[in-house]
Motif scaffolding. Structure first.
Motif, PDB file in Angstrom:
ATOM      1  N   ILE A  58      13.019   5.986  12.875  1.00 51.81           N
ATOM      2  CA  ILE A  58      13.191   6.874  11.713  1.00 51.81           C
ATOM      3  C   ILE A  58      14.292   7.891  11.991  1.00 51.81           C
ATOM      4  N   GLY A  59      14.286   8.440  13.218  1.00 54.16           N
ATOM      5  CA  GLY A  59      15.318   9.397  13.586  1.00 54.16           C
ATOM      6  C   GLY A  59      16.708   8.797  13.547  1.00 54.16           C
ATOM      7  N   LEU A  60      16.850   7.592  14.043  1.00 52.92           N
ATOM      8  CA  LEU A  60      18.151   6.915  14.026  1.00 52.92           C
ATOM      9  C   LEU A  60      18.629   6.664  12.596  1.00 52.92           C
ATOM     10  N   VAL A  61      17.705   6.329  11.713  1.00 56.15           N
ATOM     11  CA  VAL A  61      18.063   6.119  10.304  1.00 56.15           C
ATOM     12  C   VAL A  61      18.615   7.418   9.706  1.00 56.15           C
ATOM     13  N   TYR A  62      17.955   8.540   9.995  1.00 58.14           N
ATOM     14  CA  TYR A  62      18.441   9.838   9.504  1.00 58.14           C
ATOM     15  C   TYR A  62      19.835  10.152  10.041  1.00 58.14           C
ATOM     16  N   VAL A  63      20.030   9.907  11.340  1.00 54.76           N
ATOM     17  CA  VAL A  63      21.322  10.212  11.964  1.00 54.76           C
ATOM     18  C   VAL A  63      22.429   9.354  11.363  1.00 54.76           C
ATOM     19  N   ARG A  65      22.435   7.898   8.471  1.00 61.85           N
ATOM     20  CA  ARG A  65      22.642   8.285   7.079  1.00 61.85           C
ATOM     21  C   ARG A  65      23.487   9.553   6.971  1.00 61.85           C
ATOM     22  N   TYR A  66      23.284  10.473   7.922  1.00 63.95           N
ATOM     23  CA  TYR A  66      24.067  11.717   7.913  1.00 63.95           C
ATOM     24  C   TYR A  66      25.558  11.425   8.055  1.00 63.95           C
ATOM     25  N   ASP A  79      19.941  15.940   7.488  1.00 62.52           N
ATOM     26  CA  ASP A  79      19.577  14.634   8.027  1.00 62.52           C
ATOM     27  C   ASP A  79      19.811  14.541   9.533  1.00 62.52           C
ATOM     28  N   GLY A  83      16.862  13.933  12.047  1.00 58.69           N
ATOM     29  CA  GLY A  83      16.921  12.728  12.860  1.00 58.69           C
ATOM     30  C   GLY A  83      16.721  13.020  14.334  1.00 58.69           C
ATOM     31  N   TRP A  86      13.077  13.816  14.995  1.00 57.54           N
ATOM     32  CA  TRP A  86      12.282  12.576  15.015  1.00 57.54           C
ATOM     33  C   TRP A  86      12.478  11.825  16.325  1.00 57.54           C
ATOM     34  N   ILE A  87      13.726  11.727  16.778  1.00 57.75           N
ATOM     35  CA  ILE A  87      14.011  11.005  18.026  1.00 57.75           C
ATOM     36  C   ILE A  87      13.365  11.710  19.211  1.00 57.75           C
TER      37      ILE A  87
END
Length: 199
Positions: A58-63, A65-66, A79, A83, A86-87
């Motif tokens: 989930i954290g990688l997805v946020y990063v 996306r940013y 984001d 991210g 989350w990571i």
């Protein structure tokens, strides 16, 4: 000018449907409960590893996306920080997996107990909207609170039995929570349609 009193046309109705986030969360709780109920020994050792991995993803997805956002949008976006949190959380969950396993009854007991308290508020909402079966939500709240208290008190002789009880509690909580959200949103929808709103 004639005032539009239809809540669907004013934007109320569009919020009265079960969101994908709520649906996925409910199904996830049920699946975790089933795993604990059927394979309590294996589940306790793998559960937090899976949770940690999911948090990292989930954290990688946020990063990602940013960094895909336009510059003018990324300025106001959180984001990247979300991210990284989350990571970091996922890494900590994996590192301290042993400690978290020992705290599992407290964590899940509190989750189920809080779910019961939330259902009490939903009961009040049903009651204020004059829903015909508001008492069903009250019964669900009592069941959730009872499960939560029993798990927190941990009167069981073995860890495997405790894990199975936690699993059963999560399955029941997940099913009741999904049903509660569906019925509550339907009751809200009916209430908004029947009630005249004024600005």
């Amino acid at each position: 000018m004639k005032q539009n009193k239809n809540p669907r046309k004013k934007g109320f109705g569009k919020h009265m449907h079960l969101s994908w986030t709520e649906l996925i969360a409910g199904i996830a709780i049920i699946l975790i409960g089933l795993v604990l109920l059927i394979w309590p020994g294996i589940a306790t050792s793998l559960l937090f590893g899976v949770i940690g991995a999911v948090c990292i993803i989930i954290g990688l997805v946020y990063v990602v996306r940013y960094f895909m956002l336009e510059a003018k949008i990324s300025i106001t976006s959180f984001d990247l920080s979300l991210g990284l949190v989350w990571i970091l959380g996922g890494v900590l969950v994996i590192i301290f997996k042993g400690l978290l396993i020992s705290l599992l009854p407290i964590l899940f007991g509190l989750i189920i107990l809080i779910g019961g308290v939330v259902k009490i508020q939903s009961t009040l909402g049903f009651r204020r909207m004059n829903a015909t079966r508001w008492y069903i939500e009250l019964v669900c709240a009592i069941i959730s609170i009872a499960f939560g208290v029993v798990i927190l008190l941990n009167p069981f002789s073995t860890a495997l039995l405790l894990m199975r009880v936690i699993g059963a509690g999560l399955v029941v909580e997940g099913v009741m929570d999904l049903a509660s959200r569906i019925f509550f949103k339907r009751a809200c929808d009916a209430y908004f349609i029947e009630t005249d709103f004024t600005n």
